[in-house]
Design an enzyme around this catalytic site. Sequence first.
Site, short mmCIF file in Angstrom:
data_model
loop_
_atom_site.label_atom_id
_atom_site.label_comp_id
_atom_site.label_asym_id
_atom_site.label_seq_id
_atom_site.Cartn_x
_atom_site.Cartn_y
_atom_site.Cartn_z
N HIS A 1 0.79 -1.24 0.00
CA HIS A 1 0.00 0.00 0.00
C HIS A 1 0.82 1.29 0.00
CE1 HIS A 1 -0.40 0.77 4.64
NE2 HIS A 1 0.75 0.19 4.37
N HIS A 2 2.12 1.21 0.28
CA HIS A 2 2.97 2.41 0.19
C HIS A 2 3.50 2.65 -1.22
CE1 HIS A 2 2.92 3.24 4.40
NE2 HIS A 2 3.54 2.14 4.74
N ALA A 3 3.50 1.62 -2.05
CA ALA A 3 4.12 1.75 -3.38
C ALA A 3 3.35 2.74 -4.24
CB ALA A 3 4.17 0.39 -4.06
#
Length: 652
Positions: free
Chosen positions: A162-164
């Site tokens: 989810h950070h990408a």
Amino acid sequence: MEVDENGQDTSTLVNGDVDSRVEPQPLKEGVTGFVYDPRMRFHGNIHEDDHHPEDPGRISGITKILEKYKCLDKLVKISARQATKEEICLVHTPEHWNTIQKTADMSDEDLIAAEDEYNSVYLNNDTAFCARLSCGGVIELCKAVISGKVSNGFANVRPPGHHAEPDEAMGFCLFNNVAVAAKCLRNYHNVERIFILDWDIHHGNGTQKAFYDDPNVVYCSIHRYEDGEFYPGNKSAHFNNVGEGVAKGKTINIPWPRAEMCDSDYIYAFNKVVMPIAYEFAPNLVIVSAGFDAAEGDPIGENHVTPTAFGHMTHLLKSLAGGKLVLALEGGYNLESITQSALACVKVLLGESPASFDSIRPSKDCVETIHHVVNTQSRYWKSLAPQFLDIGEERTPGKIVIDMSEMLKAYRARYLYDKFRMVPAPISNDRLNSKFFNQVTCSQDLFQQNILFLFVHDMADFRAETKAMTNSINITKSYMIDTSQKFIDTITKQDCALIDVDVPPLLGDIRLRPDLNELLLYIWDNIIVNSQAKQVFLLGAGVGCPSIAHLITEREPLVIEKVTGVIMIANEVDMPKVGRGVNLHNWYFDHTFNVVPQSNPYWEKKDRTKSKAFGKCILPARFGNAPIEELLHHYHQEIFRFVYNSLAGRQT
């Protein structure tokens, strides 16, 4: 944590959130899909002496506990496969795809050098393969749920996603698994509306960016924020980021201001924000970025969410989209916490009811945060109480629009004149006079009395009942509470001069504090020093306290000479201390009466018993966390007893 032979959480927690002793129910077979491929463990840290929290054992540990508690054989295995370039580039740039693929052929030295270019990412030669496999696994599980092959599912995958961001790997994430899966469903499988709930402790910046302008995907994140200081460390996680264009309102951020949030806080957020919006949105599929780093015991998240709460949140989400629900693993770095939490979620997916709670008692920080979120999002969702206000939008031709604070200032100035004959203080600085118009008043004997009080306090509290479907005030059930007048009455009846500074809530913002600091220095230099007063009392209540401490520090020699006593009634945020210097600290400690509520961070400071810079502080015995106006009311007699004793001591 205690579990029975069925893996049921039987603990009764200290925070009073959970009493989870319930009879487990038979689990259903054939309804829940499960993705796990042991090859995803190949993505590892090549720095052998440096253990990384995103450990391959996370996914094998979850699989083992599901097998131990007889869940695994009831799950429908959904095979993972590698996501294609076409699929991944629905979210990510081709350049990002190529960069990740190149890691398969790099030497260890080149991999280490590549890691240094990213924010919190490690790489090895299997990283690209595992990232494709993780992403493809989530896609396949979502397809299985949408097609009806299974009702719901759990994707036990890594690396997380989810950070990408479109062009950048970060935060242990290479490809954004959930975002790519959602884009595939929208583009290739005619799924009209998708609700993404992210309960990972960190904000899913990459997922938010992927759908920020998409009105057909809601992204809702519950995360630790701390004014943008907690990872990923930017302001995009604030509640005022709501999406753009036709997608305004489709991004919902619930940003916790601190660590140590508990079950009650998360369930309160679900009941007040998540579920009302989700029901109104009516998604065809719900996907959860299921990080378990908010779980009790996680060394990074430092929250206290139990498996019971994760089970309840899963249970609530199952009521949406006809039960079409996919949980995809994100973070979680305590193996005990992550395995127990995942077990609780999978059992609910399989049909078991979640364990029972005791009672829901959210923290004040939770209630305040949710209030701000609802206030912001109520502009876009009818299911939320109408709270959104924008005075700028109201200012149209033909309307008289007056800020309530300006009305209160004008009323108070008139009232103080009518009752106490107080008048505007002589401030010749045009900027300060304009900034604090109708907020600084004084008694007419200002330059004649020997005793002078400088009273700096919060603006009166206005209580209003609003109508359900509008923000109109019910005038007959609205009122103002101003306990400062009791002090003004006492001071003026004792033949003492008074300067009263009424501080509006806006000046509680630390960025605006320099204005109040400047005002108090001006009053000291131009009024108090030139008055006849031989004895001065500085009285602060609420947001005025730090500025009084600033005044004492900046004007130390004259303050020690002229000030007889300092009284502070602190709020829950600030307990200021004066500047350096043993003489100042000793004087301050001997001349202060400071009431500090129990919730103020002062009582957690290790140096509070050693440092006299905070003054002499007392904990309100019967009114530990009472608001400022109540503390002023209850401590009125004790404060003036301190004043009389200080005057007697000075005279002798």
